[in-house]
Design an enzyme around this catalytic site. Structure first.
Site, PDB file in Angstrom:
ATOM      1  N   TYR A   1      60.138  25.622  90.718  1.00 23.06           N
ATOM      2  CA  TYR A   1      58.692  26.645  91.090  1.00 23.06           C
ATOM      3  C   TYR A   1      57.467  25.733  90.954  1.00 23.06           C
ATOM      4  CZ  TYR A   1      56.164  30.754  92.381  1.00 23.06           C
ATOM      5  OH  TYR A   1      55.028  31.657  92.653  1.00 23.06           O
TER       6      TYR A   1
ATOM      7  N   LYS B   1      54.875  24.226  93.474  1.00 20.07           N
ATOM      8  CA  LYS B   1      53.531  24.720  93.693  1.00 20.07           C
ATOM      9  C   LYS B   1      52.665  23.584  93.457  1.00 20.07           C
ATOM     10  CE  LYS B   1      54.351  29.105  94.939  1.00 20.07           C
ATOM     11  NZ  LYS B   1      54.038  29.373  96.242  1.00 20.07           N
TER      12      LYS B   1
END
Length: 253
Positions: free
Chosen positions: A154, A158
């Site tokens: 993640y 991001k």
């Protein structure tokens, strides 16, 4: 704003949480809104909320990591609402785990939805923005881009979206298109509830612990993020591009 002047906005991951709040806010600002999510039926509550408030919205089911589905979704938006000139890449998933426990599938799923999905959606929509000589792309990053235990996939996705955003700003600026990124801190959503479950805490306790570490002493709400997205998505933000705005209740460094 008359109907003929309404811009068309596309919000991915719009069935709930930040995406739903963003769709509602963009509709309130006068945009027609296409709500895209994996399950078209799940988008109906957002679409109905927009309509109940007097706006225009369309539910579209699509896997943003699948190029054929993305192309079909955007073609449907063009046919039913008009050419999109605002795109909010919000669709996301979590597959949290410590690195030594993380499977290749968990890595690929997260990178595919966040990064590949944003790439495919932007590529499909930008041609309409170029034709219009106007466009707004807003990518949802996260405070996790700075690194977060248990989120190697993640965090990488991001952080990658921030580089993607800055590149879009450089490539597309001459066509009247801006690209910016909003990076939320702790926001109360289904995803943060999943994180609380993963670490073995009740959600209320998890929120209280988070709030105690945030300067404004509260956790974020989806509407807080929607407000920031709405600025970047507005005509007023024409001289703001390639920026990353952390919406986290305080500085993170």
């Amino acid at each position: 704003m008359s109907t003929t002047e309404q811009r068309v906005a596309v919000v991915t991951g719009g069935a709930r949480g930040i995406g739903a709040a963003t769709a509602l806010r963009l509709a309130a600002d006068g945009n027609k809104v296409a709500v895209i999510d994996l399950d078209e039926a799940a988008c109906q509550s957002t679409v109905q909320a927009v309509k109940d408030a007097g706006g225009t919205a369309l539910a579209v089911g699509a896997d943003v990591s699948d190029s054929a589905q993305v192309e079909a979704a955007v073609e449907r938006v063009v046919a039913e609402l008009g050419a999109p000139t605002v795109l909010v890449n919000n669709a996301g998933v979590l597959r949290d785990n410590l690195l030594f426990k993380m499977s290749e599938g968990d890595w690929d799923t997260v990178l595919n939805v966040h990064l590949r999905g944003s790439f495919l959606m932007t590529r499909a929509c930008q041609k309409h923005m170029v034709d219009a000589g106007y466009g707004r792309v807003v990518n949802l990053s996260s405070s996790s881009a700075l690194g977060n235990r248990g989120q190697a996939n993640y965090a990488a996705a991001k952080a990658g979206l921030q580089g993607f955003t800055k590149t879009l700003a450089k490539e597309l600026g001459k066509f009247g298109i801006t690209a910016n990124s909003v990076a939320p801190g702790f926001v109360v959503t289904d995803m943060t509830a999943q994180t609380a479950e993963r670490v073995g805490m009740g959600f209320e306790e998890f929120q209280a612990a988070a709030a105690s570490q945030i300067p404004v002493q509260r956790v974020g709400r989806p509407e807080d993020i929607a407000n920031a997205v709405a600025f970047f998505a507005s005509p007023d933000a024409g001289f703001v591009s390639g920026q990353v705005l952390y919406v986290a209740g305080g500085p993170l460094n």
